[in-house]
Enzyme design. Structure first.
Site, mmCIF file in Angstrom:
data_model
loop_
_atom_site.group_PDB
_atom_site.id
_atom_site.type_symbol
_atom_site.label_atom_id
_atom_site.label_comp_id
_atom_site.label_asym_id
_atom_site.label_seq_id
_atom_site.Cartn_x
_atom_site.Cartn_y
_atom_site.Cartn_z
ATOM 1 C CD GLN A 26 -2.297 9.205 -0.549
ATOM 2 O OE1 GLN A 26 -2.860 9.356 -1.631
ATOM 3 N NE2 GLN A 26 -2.836 9.583 0.602
ATOM 4 C CD GLU A 27 4.554 8.463 1.317
ATOM 5 O OE1 GLU A 27 4.728 9.512 1.964
ATOM 6 O OE2 GLU A 27 4.318 7.370 1.858
#
Length: 726
Positions: free
Chosen positions: A582-583
């Site tokens: 996600q990051e």
């Protein structure tokens, strides 16, 4: 004194579960065998009718009388994990279904199954024997309502808490025990080895001059026996956990709860001090189980309830047509179509993955989800079983498939003379049996059953030569042929059949909305692009196949870096991988507009405070991110359960801990639960983007949609990783 039993034969535990009797029985049998072997008249005749003979079993019961103090490697070498509990925790002694002890047992047995270990239960007489039995090597894990106290922590290692409870005083209705002073002159009875004794002694110390008696009873007394004696006025007061009291007190209307002795008490599992590897695996299992369970609450919801919740729960199976994980993205034809429907109604899509279609039906019936979206064929049999179907969103034909070397088949009756591999839970199985009856073709040798196996698995087995043919729907065949060119369609068995969403019979309003969606989208642009991506575009199909997450495959290029660090900080490494994608989408040189750098997108200032620089180096970014996650987790108060603590930590990682605290405060003010993220604090977080609310918040404005989406996306990806690799 101990007795063990196998998890696979839980209901077969003998009523004579005292070790002394078991030893006498064993001695008698062995002695009779020795006498028989030494006799000149040994003619092989059976023992006398009076001699106890155990019922036949599929396989011999394992011997758990051995001493083993090793960690998980030694346990796996033996192939058995021994779970220790008090004698009164066994199934025949538990007084009521649904009390938490049975839930703990189920979680623990699933742990054994996940690690391909046979499970043996070792029952001891009482709580006072649990830790000695563990440390003496008679078992491997303590599974019961065991409190993680300071004294016990000196003897064993405790897992993450499986639950938090209150310690309560229980008395007769005629007594009013609302505060400590009301215990004056009374006797509180507690079985030997229970942590209540420590709590009551602390209460005495805290309230100088308070005089009451602590009666220590035999450790073998269970909760039902204590409540019965209390109801008969043989005891004045007892101590009980709040969850046990909630489950059992309805059977004792003459009794009531009173003073809270301890507002928060952690229930945990225990292992030996040097079994750190086992403890890590148990913690990982607990995190994954609790996150799964948190999203699988049973509720038979109508359309209004679905809208009010803001979430549609889709039940499916993990396969390349319906739902799968590609790199870090959730995909699948059924998933993407259902997600589009949910988005058009402003609903978030939650996915509940099951191992088979039969499990999907059970989950729908029980209210675990709202709709089955799993390339499900419409059939009269299923309709008669109470399944309501939407309009079709796909048409498929049933096809007999084999390999290039398989015999040529001109008509269906010919195929019945060859080996056919099928899952007996599918409609194909019923149809082939009906055809065999019609044509008077015996199938006993040719129909090979694989319960629970999906189409992909059956095709792999066929390609490996386990049988000659299998049957599959045409869209799944097209998908498999894209990367298995040896697959050949031998015969199309039926005209095209309908694929549709499945609902409970009362869900007519949801059915209407699904039908309207299908009428608008069927063969439209979105539909065609999605269909071609999954079933027609061979290049795209091969690409999706290459990076699809499957058991044994790495989740990321950094798994080996993450695993030991996550273990060190009691985090599930798969959750960290989900967060990392996600990051940064696994790009170690990623940089955000706000200046966050690396795989875990840490701000250099924050990383420097933790002692890290050069965040483009994977090991630095991963270590800093995990340490920061753990630091955030420790900033939240103790009443949060494991899964809620994770959600709040993720939200704080994204938006800052101050904004999460503001959201909890606002949630409490709005009458929502400040200890629950989904449906409660997340709703308050969304409101903090509005002036009416953020002006009164300590940390002010926050783009609430970002942390809300962040937590949900990572939770969903984590669950998808679990369903793909477990």
């Amino acid at each position: 004194m101990q007795v063990s039993r196998k998890a696979s034969s839980l209901q077969d535990l003998p009523k004579r579960c005292r070790m002394r009797k078991a030893l006498i029985l064993a001695f008698t049998i062995i002695l009779s065998m020795l006498i028989s072997a030494c006799s000149d008249n040994n003619d092989g005749t059976p023992p006398p009718a009076s001699a106890p003979v155990s019922a036949p079993t599929i396989e011999p019961k394992a011997d758990t009388s051995y001493i083993e103090k090793g960690d998980i490697d030694a346990i796996k070498k033996r192939g058995i994990i021994r779970l220790i509990a008090p004698m009164f925790d066994n199934e025949q002694a538990l007084p009521r279904r649904g009390i938490p002890l049975q839930h703990y047992q189920a979680i623990a047995e699933q742990f054994g199954k996940n690690h391909r270990l046979d499970v043996e239960w070792v029952f001891v007489d009482g709580f006072d024997q649990l830790i000695p039995s563990l440390n003496n090597g008679h078992g491997d894990v303590i599974i019961t309502n065991l409190t993680a106290t300071e004294q016990r922590e000196r003897e064993v290692l405790f897992s993450l808490p499986v639950h938090y409870v209150k310690e309560l005083i229980v008395t007769h209705n005629t007594l009013n025990i609302a505060e400590a002073a009301d215990l004056e002159g009374l006797t509180v009875s507690v079985p030997k080895g229970q942590s209540y004794i420590e709590t009551l002694n602390k209460l005495k110390t805290k309230n100088e001059g308070l005089t009451f008696n602590i009666e220590v009873l035999p450790a073998s007394l269970n909760n039902k026996a204590l409540l019965t004696q209390l109801s008969e006025n043989k005891l004045q007061a007892i101590a009980l956990d709040s969850d046990i009291a909630e489950a059992l007190l309805p059977d004792y209307p003459e009794l009531k709860t009173g003073l809270t002795l301890n507002k928060r008490r952690a229930i945990a599992w225990a292992v030996r001090k040097d079994n750190t590897k086992l403890l890590n695996l148990l913690n990982q299992h607990l995190i994954s189980h609790l996150v799964k369970a948190d999203g699988n609450q049973e509720q038979k919801r109508n359309w209004q309830a679905i809208q009010k919740s803001g979430q549609l729960r889709m039940i499916t199976v993990n396969n390349p047509a319906s739902y799968f994980m590609w790199r870090g993205e959730l995909m699948g034809f059924d998933y993407e179509l259902t997600k589009k429907f949910a988005a058009q109604h402003n609903l978030a899509l939650s996915v509940i993955v099951k191992d088979s279609i039969q499990q999907c039906f059970e989950a729908l019936k029980n209210g675990e989800g709202d709709v089955i979206s799993a390339s499900l064929s419409v059939s009269d049999t299923r309709k008669k079983q109470g399944i309501l179907f939407s309009k079709r969103y796909l048409k498929v034909a049933e096809q007999l498939i084999g390999t290039s070397d398989s015999p040529k088949i001109r008509e269906w009756s010919q195929a019945l003379n060859y080996r056919i591999g099928l899952n007996p839970e599918t409609i194909f199985f019923d149809k082939i049996q009906q055809t065999a009856q019609t044509t008077n073709t015996p199938l006993s040798d040719n129909l090979i059953q694989y319960p629970g196996e999906n189409t992909e698995g059956l095709i792999h087995r066929m390609l490996a030569g386990e049988f000659d043919f299998t049957i599959a729907d045409s869209h799944l065949v097209a998908l498999q042929k894209a990367y298995n060119p040896d697959i050949q369609v031998k015969l199309t068995l039926t005209e095209e059949a309908d694929i549709a969403w499945a609902l409970r019979p009362e869900q007519t309003e949801l059915q209407s909305h699904l039908n309207a969606f299908i009428s608008k989208q069927y063969r439209g642009l979105f539909y065609n692009v999605t269909y071609n991506k999954h079933f027609k575009n061979a290049r795209k199909i091969k690409k999706l196949k290459k990076d699809r997450i499957t058991p044994g495959q790495a989740l990321s290029p950094y798994d080996d870096l993450i695993k030991p660090l996550a273990k060190q900080h009691d985090l599930d490494w798969r959750l960290i991988v989900a967060q990392m994608y996600q990051e940064s989408k696994f790009n170690p040189k990623a940089k955000s507009f706000a200046g966050a750098i690396g795989l875990m997108q840490m701000l250099p200032k924050t990383a420097k405070q933790l002692g890290f620089k050069q965040l483009t180096k994977p090991e630095n970014s991963i270590t800093a991110g995990i340490i920061y996650m753990k630091w955030l987790e420790q900033r939240f108060p103790g009443e949060l359960n494991i899964q809620q603590r994770l959600y709040f930590s993720l939200a704080a990682y994204n938006a800052g801990i101050g904004h999460v605290r503001d959201a909890r405060t606002l949630a409490r003010r709005l009458g929502k639960d400040p200890n629950q993220w989904f449906g409660h604090v997340e709703q308050a977080m969304l409101l903090l983007s509005k002036p009416k609310y953020h002006r009164k918040a300590r940390y002010g404005y926050v783009r609430g949609r970002e942390p809300v989406a962040y937590v949900k996306t990572i939770r969903d990806r984590y669950l998808a990783y679990l369903s793909a690799i477990e």
